[in-house]
Motif scaffolding. Structure first.
Motif, PDB file in Angstrom:
ATOM      1  N   THR A  27       8.379  -1.024   5.949  1.00 52.45           N
ATOM      2  CA  THR A  27       8.872  -2.321   6.379  1.00 52.45           C
ATOM      3  C   THR A  27       8.186  -2.656   7.692  1.00 52.45           C
ATOM      4  OG1 THR A  27      10.992  -1.922   5.314  1.00 52.45           O
ATOM      5  CG2 THR A  27      10.918  -3.653   6.987  1.00 52.45           C
ATOM      6  N   SER A  29       6.722  -6.137  10.390  1.00 50.16           N
ATOM      7  CA  SER A  29       6.910  -7.555  10.697  1.00 50.16           C
ATOM      8  C   SER A  29       5.665  -8.385  10.412  1.00 50.16           C
ATOM      9  CB  SER A  29       7.339  -7.742  12.151  1.00 50.16           C
ATOM     10  OG  SER A  29       6.353  -7.250  13.019  1.00 50.16           O
ATOM     11  N   GLU A  30       4.491  -7.735  10.358  1.00 58.30           N
ATOM     12  CA  GLU A  30       3.266  -8.460   9.993  1.00 58.30           C
ATOM     13  C   GLU A  30       2.355  -7.539   9.197  1.00 58.30           C
ATOM     14  OE1 GLU A  30       0.897  -8.029  14.237  1.00 58.30           O
ATOM     15  OE2 GLU A  30       1.657  -9.992  13.681  1.00 58.30           O
ATOM     16  N   ILE A  31       1.471  -8.172   8.425  1.00 54.94           N
ATOM     17  CA  ILE A  31       0.540  -7.391   7.605  1.00 54.94           C
ATOM     18  C   ILE A  31      -0.896  -7.758   7.971  1.00 54.94           C
ATOM     19  CG2 ILE A  31       2.102  -6.998   5.667  1.00 54.94           C
ATOM     20  CD1 ILE A  31       0.750  -9.315   4.184  1.00 54.94           C
ATOM     21  N   ARG A  44       2.485 -13.003  10.120  1.00 51.38           N
ATOM     22  CA  ARG A  44       3.950 -12.948  10.099  1.00 51.38           C
ATOM     23  C   ARG A  44       4.408 -14.172   9.322  1.00 51.38           C
ATOM     24  NH1 ARG A  44       3.533 -13.382  15.670  1.00 51.38           N
ATOM     25  NH2 ARG A  44       5.031 -15.058  15.832  1.00 51.38           N
ATOM     26  N   TRP A  79       5.213 -20.060   0.855  1.00 47.59           N
ATOM     27  CA  TRP A  79       6.477 -19.349   0.708  1.00 47.59           C
ATOM     28  C   TRP A  79       7.618 -20.350   0.654  1.00 47.59           C
ATOM     29  CZ3 TRP A  79       8.757 -15.106  -0.752  1.00 47.59           C
ATOM     30  CH2 TRP A  79      10.023 -14.791  -0.303  1.00 47.59           C
ATOM     31  N   ALA A 114       3.145  -6.748  -1.239  1.00 47.64           N
ATOM     32  CA  ALA A 114       4.138  -7.083  -0.221  1.00 47.64           C
ATOM     33  C   ALA A 114       5.206  -7.978  -0.828  1.00 47.64           C
ATOM     34  CB  ALA A 114       3.468  -7.790   0.951  1.00 47.64           C
ATOM     35  N   ARG A 115       6.413  -7.805  -0.345  1.00 43.63           N
ATOM     36  CA  ARG A 115       7.506  -8.712  -0.677  1.00 43.63           C
ATOM     37  C   ARG A 115       8.264  -8.993   0.609  1.00 43.63           C
ATOM     38  NH1 ARG A 115       9.912  -3.726  -2.013  1.00 43.63           N
ATOM     39  NH2 ARG A 115      12.038  -3.565  -1.169  1.00 43.63           N
ATOM     40  N   ARG A 116       9.069 -10.023   0.593  1.00 49.20           N
ATOM     41  CA  ARG A 116       9.855 -10.390   1.764  1.00 49.20           C
ATOM     42  C   ARG A 116      11.237  -9.759   1.652  1.00 49.20           C
ATOM     43  NH1 ARG A 116       7.883 -11.579   6.068  1.00 49.20           N
ATOM     44  NH2 ARG A 116       9.585 -12.952   6.615  1.00 49.20           N
ATOM     45  N   ASP A 120      11.209  -9.591   7.389  1.00 49.63           N
ATOM     46  CA  ASP A 120      10.112  -8.637   7.385  1.00 49.63           C
ATOM     47  C   ASP A 120       9.360  -8.619   6.063  1.00 49.63           C
ATOM     48  OD1 ASP A 120      10.584  -7.528   9.986  1.00 49.63           O
ATOM     49  OD2 ASP A 120      12.263  -6.403   9.168  1.00 49.63           O
ATOM     50  N   TRP A 121       8.224  -7.918   6.084  1.00 47.22           N
ATOM     51  CA  TRP A 121       7.458  -7.605   4.889  1.00 47.22           C
ATOM     52  C   TRP A 121       7.812  -6.174   4.474  1.00 47.22           C
ATOM     53  CZ3 TRP A 121       4.326 -11.346   2.889  1.00 47.22           C
ATOM     54  CH2 TRP A 121       3.853 -12.340   3.737  1.00 47.22           C
ATOM     55  N   VAL A 123       5.995  -3.370   2.238  1.00 46.55           N
ATOM     56  CA  VAL A 123       4.710  -3.148   1.606  1.00 46.55           C
ATOM     57  C   VAL A 123       4.695  -1.785   0.907  1.00 46.55           C
ATOM     58  CG1 VAL A 123       3.423  -4.638   3.177  1.00 46.55           C
ATOM     59  CG2 VAL A 123       3.696  -2.223   3.735  1.00 46.55           C
TER      60      VAL A 123
END
Length: 126
Positions: A27, A29-31, A44, A79, A114-116, A120-121, A123
């Motif tokens: 988990t 906050s950004e990818i 984000r 999104w 990734a999913r929400r 957060d993301w 992954v």
């Protein structure tokens, strides 16, 4: 070249959670993702707004994310926070679709899904 886990570990303090079939989820906050032109960015998501930050530079806001998906194809996603799903559109030609996941390549070309979850993301590597 800095890998996904190194970037995320330094920037966000990753923590693992149990995942189906024993695959570790993270988990964050950004990818870190690669754009269609090969640029390296982080993203984000706040409400339906993507906050993109280039490898070197300041953030920008947009309602879409253009990214390289598995195999190098270029897609864009938006999104919908009410339906909790992405709307994916191939850049160029092809069929659009809605999905709860986003498949992307990180800065090292590694494949991730990734999913929400909340803000957060989550992954996972397939």
């Amino acid at each position: 070249m800095v890998g996904f886990q190194a970037v995320m570990g330094l920037a966000l303090g990753l923590f693992a959670a149990a995942a189906p079939a024993g695959r570790p989820e993270r988990t964050v906050s950004e990818i870190p993702y690669v754009t269609c032109d090969g640029s390296r960015w982080r993203v984000r998501l706040e409400s339906e707004v993507f906050i993109h930050t280039p490898e070197a530079g300041g953030p920008s806001h947009d309602n879409i994310m253009r990214y390289r998906t598995w195999g190098g194809a270029c897609w864009q996603a938006s999104w919908n926070p009410y339906r909790r799903e992405f709307f994916h559109v191939p850049v160029g030609a092809g069929q659009s679709h809605r999905d709860a996941i986003l498949n992307f390549e990180d800065w090292d070309g590694q494949r991730w899904t990734a999913r929400r979850e909340g803000g957060d993301w989550v992954v996972i590597q397939p």
